[in-house]
Design a protein around this motif. Structure first.
Motif, PDB file in Angstrom:
ATOM      1  N   ASP A   1       0.834  -1.209   0.000  1.00  0.00           N
ATOM      2  CA  ASP A   1       0.000   0.000   0.000  1.00  0.00           C
ATOM      3  C   ASP A   1       0.867   1.258   0.000  1.00  0.00           C
ATOM      4  O   ASP A   1       0.587   2.217  -0.722  1.00  0.00           O
ATOM      5  CB  ASP A   1      -0.952   0.015   1.198  1.00  0.00           C
TER       6      ASP A   1
ATOM      7  N   GLU B   1       1.235   4.245  -2.911  1.00  0.00           N
ATOM      8  CA  GLU B   1       1.143   5.683  -2.619  1.00  0.00           C
ATOM      9  C   GLU B   1       2.390   6.426  -3.090  1.00  0.00           C
ATOM     10  O   GLU B   1       2.301   7.525  -3.639  1.00  0.00           O
ATOM     11  CB  GLU B   1       0.898   5.927  -1.132  1.00  0.00           C
TER      12      GLU B   1
ATOM     13  N   ARG C   1       2.612   9.310  -5.842  1.00  0.00           N
ATOM     14  CA  ARG C   1       3.257  10.596  -5.562  1.00  0.00           C
ATOM     15  C   ARG C   1       4.333  10.892  -6.591  1.00  0.00           C
ATOM     16  O   ARG C   1       4.406  11.976  -7.148  1.00  0.00           O
ATOM     17  CB  ARG C   1       3.899  10.586  -4.160  1.00  0.00           C
TER      18      ARG C   1
ATOM     19  N   PRO D   1       0.578   9.782   3.259  1.00  0.00           N
ATOM     20  CA  PRO D   1       0.223   9.873   1.831  1.00  0.00           C
ATOM     21  C   PRO D   1      -0.701  11.056   1.548  1.00  0.00           C
ATOM     22  O   PRO D   1      -1.890  10.908   1.365  1.00  0.00           O
ATOM     23  CB  PRO D   1      -0.470   8.538   1.560  1.00  0.00           C
TER      24      PRO D   1
ATOM     25  N   ARG E   1      -6.684   2.955  -6.875  1.00  0.00           N
ATOM     26  CA  ARG E   1      -5.781   2.388  -5.859  1.00  0.00           C
ATOM     27  C   ARG E   1      -5.929   0.868  -5.802  1.00  0.00           C
ATOM     28  O   ARG E   1      -4.936   0.147  -5.703  1.00  0.00           O
ATOM     29  CB  ARG E   1      -6.068   2.994  -4.492  1.00  0.00           C
TER      30      ARG E   1
END
Length: 167
Positions: free
Chosen positions: A38, A42, A46, A104, A123
């Protein structure tokens, strides 16, 4: 929602896979500690957000942006990906680091009324895709040197023309 999110999610997956394959230490960390998936998603969002452009805006008042004076009624485009590399917000922002301790709070999916409707689906798709590739292809590697890869640059999405891999 499906057509709007297809190209962007596929592009983030490809660029994220590229980032992992060109940062072998990060890939090894993720393989050794799959519970970081996870956080890795993220960091990929980014570092290489879904879109490369920004939403055009019209200044309503005179303002200075990055040392440039913008007058009322002038147009500006601020690429939101630049905010994800802001050193005032992220420690060592130009380093790809799946162990990043920053929360995040990137704006890969926009912000406010322009926040992406498909954020949760994107996601989930990315998590499932990376999990499957990492589990099923433990020897995955680039089939050509990274310098030989060709990129397509458009107004909205920066993407690889192809990502040749081997396993």
């Amino acid at each position: 929602m499906i057509s709007a999110g297809h190209e962007t999610t596929a592009t983030v997956f490809t660029r994220g896979l590229y980032m992992l394959l060109t940062h072998p230490g990060q890939l090894a960390l993720l393989r050794a500690e799959p519970e970081r998936l996870d956080a890795a998603v993220e960091e990929i969002l980014r570092y290489v957000p879904p879109g490369s452009g920004g939403t055009p805006r019209i200044a309503t008042a005179e303002i200075e942006l990055g040392g440039i004076r913008v007058k009322p009624h002038e147009g500006v485009i601020a690429p939101f990906g630049a905010a994800n590399h802001d050193p005032a917000r992220f420690a060592d922002p130009d380093t790809f680091d799946i162990a990043r301790v920053d929360p995040p709070s990137h704006i890969a999916f926009g912000h406010g009324p322009h926040h992406c409707l498909g954020v949760h689906l994107a996601r989930l798709e990315l998590r499932v895709a990376f999990e499957a590739v990492l589990r099923r292809l433990p020897d995955l590697d680039l089939a050509v040197p990274a310098e030989e890869l060709a990129w397509s640059e458009g107004l909205r999405v920066l993407k690889l023309q192809a990502l040749p891999v081997r396993w």
